[in-house]
Design a protein around this motif. Structure first.
Motif, PDB file in Angstrom:
ATOM      1  N   ARG A 150      -3.651  -8.362  12.572  1.00  0.00           N
ATOM      2  CA  ARG A 150      -4.323  -7.059  12.588  1.00  0.00           C
ATOM      3  C   ARG A 150      -5.205  -6.746  11.389  1.00  0.00           C
ATOM      4  N   TYR A 151      -5.033  -7.452  10.249  1.00  0.00           N
ATOM      5  CA  TYR A 151      -5.873  -7.171   9.080  1.00  0.00           C
ATOM      6  C   TYR A 151      -6.758  -8.370   8.753  1.00  0.00           C
ATOM      7  N   PRO A 152      -7.941  -8.091   8.202  1.00  0.00           N
ATOM      8  CA  PRO A 152      -8.765  -9.213   7.725  1.00  0.00           C
ATOM      9  C   PRO A 152      -8.030  -9.958   6.614  1.00  0.00           C
ATOM     10  N   ASN A 153      -8.114 -11.265   6.614  1.00  0.00           N
ATOM     11  CA  ASN A 153      -7.438 -12.059   5.593  1.00  0.00           C
ATOM     12  C   ASN A 153      -8.278 -12.067   4.324  1.00  0.00           C
ATOM     13  N   ASP A 154      -8.008 -11.107   3.433  1.00  0.00           N
ATOM     14  CA  ASP A 154      -8.790 -10.993   2.211  1.00  0.00           C
ATOM     15  C   ASP A 154      -7.820 -10.878   1.039  1.00  0.00           C
ATOM     16  N   PRO A 155      -8.212 -11.297  -0.161  1.00  0.00           N
ATOM     17  CA  PRO A 155      -7.271 -11.397  -1.275  1.00  0.00           C
ATOM     18  C   PRO A 155      -6.491 -10.110  -1.549  1.00  0.00           C
ATOM     19  N   ASP A 156      -7.147  -8.961  -1.568  1.00  0.00           N
ATOM     20  CA  ASP A 156      -6.438  -7.710  -1.858  1.00  0.00           C
ATOM     21  C   ASP A 156      -5.391  -7.409  -0.804  1.00  0.00           C
ATOM     22  N   ILE A 157      -5.800  -7.583   0.450  1.00  0.00           N
ATOM     23  CA  ILE A 157      -4.879  -7.255   1.538  1.00  0.00           C
ATOM     24  C   ILE A 157      -3.696  -8.217   1.539  1.00  0.00           C
ATOM     25  N   LEU A 158      -3.959  -9.500   1.325  1.00  0.00           N
ATOM     26  CA  LEU A 158      -2.856 -10.468   1.312  1.00  0.00           C
ATOM     27  C   LEU A 158      -1.907 -10.165   0.158  1.00  0.00           C
ATOM     28  N   THR A 159      -2.448  -9.801  -1.000  1.00  0.00           N
ATOM     29  CA  THR A 159      -1.615  -9.487  -2.158  1.00  0.00           C
ATOM     30  C   THR A 159      -0.671  -8.322  -1.844  1.00  0.00           C
ATOM     31  N   ARG A 160      -1.184  -7.315  -1.125  1.00  0.00           N
ATOM     32  CA  ARG A 160      -0.320  -6.197  -0.734  1.00  0.00           C
ATOM     33  C   ARG A 160       0.691  -6.620   0.313  1.00  0.00           C
ATOM     34  N   ALA A 167      -0.598 -15.184  -3.485  1.00  0.00           N
ATOM     35  CA  ALA A 167      -1.842 -15.190  -2.709  1.00  0.00           C
ATOM     36  C   ALA A 167      -2.747 -16.329  -3.180  1.00  0.00           C
ATOM     37  N   ALA A 168      -2.832 -16.484  -4.513  1.00  0.00           N
ATOM     38  CA  ALA A 168      -3.682 -17.548  -5.061  1.00  0.00           C
ATOM     39  C   ALA A 168      -3.209 -18.917  -4.583  1.00  0.00           C
ATOM     40  N   TYR A 169      -1.868 -19.112  -4.560  1.00  0.00           N
ATOM     41  CA  TYR A 169      -1.359 -20.407  -4.106  1.00  0.00           C
ATOM     42  C   TYR A 169      -1.652 -20.627  -2.619  1.00  0.00           C
ATOM     43  N   LEU A 170      -1.422 -19.603  -1.821  1.00  0.00           N
ATOM     44  CA  LEU A 170      -1.660 -19.746  -0.379  1.00  0.00           C
ATOM     45  C   LEU A 170      -3.127 -20.085  -0.106  1.00  0.00           C
TER      46      LEU A 170
END
Lengths: 122, 291
Positions: free
Chosen positions: A78-88, A116-119
């Protein structure tokens, strides 16, 4: 397979990949450290539910496998895969997607960034 | 061998000749492969829809299509088509699904249809030249790499034949007659494939996945398609505990989710694809068998 054949195939592979156009988007997590992230993933036992390449014993089948994560277009469908969103999301999935089976996991903001950085490095 | 035939010297050395021929053939194949690799990797081959094939390529592809359709349609027997209710219903299907790319008497194809390569055939001409069985086959199965979809997954068997019935009349219609028929058919429905006969087999299931465009978002084990990461990869699916993040992964839930994703998860980006229930079940069973 003979050594010569292996060398030939390896060489061909290099030539072909060398000529390939790059895949493009490389998400970047500011201040995220992929090495730390791998340790955090192991420490928090994320591998109980996820297959995570590079994290020993991470072979869980409850959630999706996380290989090639940077190429995924969406998070949790449901969410765009973007660094901020993944971090949350890695810290508190239920607040973003109440119907997910993934629990909230206690960790610091910095640890979430490292994960997030590792993923994204996979 | 009569004595007056002069024997060339190599007749006595058949092995040498074979070795020469084989070496030559291999060299030719390697040379061709190298040339193809150079063209491919240099990017010299244009994939633009503004770059037409060479004339000879175009003619060859056209001929290939005709031979392929003739062979594939040889077992098909058309029903009686010259009945008003058939071609009237066919006109409804044509207006809904065909005119966009193929145009109609006095009506140009839509924007989407105009710039296609290959260009969609003008069916007034196809219907003059092709037997009904061929038209049926192409409508039903589509044409690979041409943009023509397989309508058997979108129209009922009856609608397919009605469409062909309409096509056989198409060459004889004037602009005014088409307009009249099209207007009349606006009140008719083109029956969808919902009730179409389903044969479940593994190959058939792979076709079903592709025909609902599942592989444009999902990588599906056993189904060739783009390397898409839009939705989750559908591999080793029987090991998954949950689907859509929350539901236990079993056949009933999979079918439910495929039929109406938003009924299960309102925010899911997976669209509702109007999958026929029998097809959803076929898909679910296939996925749950993936080890």
């Amino acid at each position: 397979m003979s050594v010569t054949a292996r060398i030939a195939i390896g060489w061909l592979y290099l030539v072909l990949c060398g000529c390939m156009a790059p895949e493009g988007y490389e998400p970047h997590v500011p201040e995220g450290d992929p090495r730390q992230g791998r340790e955090v993933l192991a420490e928090l036992e994320c591998g109980v539910c996820h297959v995570i390449p590079g994290v020993p014993g991470a072979r869980g089948r409850v959630g999706p496998a996380l290989a090639d994560y940077k190429r995924n277009v969406y998070i949790a469908g449901r969410y765009p895969n973007d660094p901020d969103i993944l971090t949350r999301f890695v810290r508190d999935a239920p607040s973003m997607s109440p119907d997910t089976a993934m629990p909230a996991i206690e960790m610091s903001e910095a640890q979430a960034r490292d994960i997030a950085a590792y993923l994204y490095s996979l | 061998m009569p004595s007056w035939i002069h024997k060339p010297s190599w007749v006595h050395k058949p092995t040498r000749k074979i070795v020469l021929l084989v070496t030559g053939a291999i060299a030719l194949v390697l040379f061709g492969a190298l040339g193809a690799a150079v063209v491919l990797l240099s990017g010299a081959y244009s994939t633009a829809a503004t770059t037409q094939h060479f004339k000879i390529t175009h003619r060859l592809l056209d001929a290939g299509l005709r031979y392929s359709v003739r062979a594939s349609a040889s077992d098909i027997q058309a029903p009686i088509l010259d009945e008003p209710h058939k071609y009237e219903q066919g006109a409804a299907c044509y207006r809904l699904h065909c005119a966009q790319c193929h145009g109609a008497p006095g009506i140009a194809p839509d924007e989407e249809g105009r710039g296609m390569l290959p260009i969609a055939s003008n069916l007034a001409q196809s219907a003059r030249e092709w037997p009904a069985e061929w038209l049926y086959y192409v409508t039903k199965k589509g044409v690979r790499m041409s943009g023509m979809p397989a309508w058997e997954f979108r129209m009922s068997e009856e609608s397919l034949w009605s469409t062909v019935a309409f096509l056989t009349r198409l060459p004889s219609l004037t602009r005014a007659e088409y307009a009249q028929l099209s207007q009349y058919s606006a009140q008719l429905e083109c029956e969808s494939a919902e009730g179409a006969e389903m044969q479940a087999s593994e190959d058939r299931t792979k076709i079903v996945f592709r025909q609902y465009a599942c592989h444009s978002c999902h990588r599906i084990e056993g189904v060739v398609g783009p390397k898409s990461y839009v939705g989750p990869a559908l591999v080793e699916w029987s090991h998954r505990k949950y689907l859509a993040g929350t539901l236990p992964n079993n056949e009933e839930n999979l079918v439910r989710f495929i039929l109406d994703p938003q009924a299960v998860r309102p925010h899911s980006l997976m669209p509702k694809l109007e999958v026929a229930p029998a097809h959803a079940r076929q898909m679910a069973r296939y996925l749950l068998e993936l080890e």
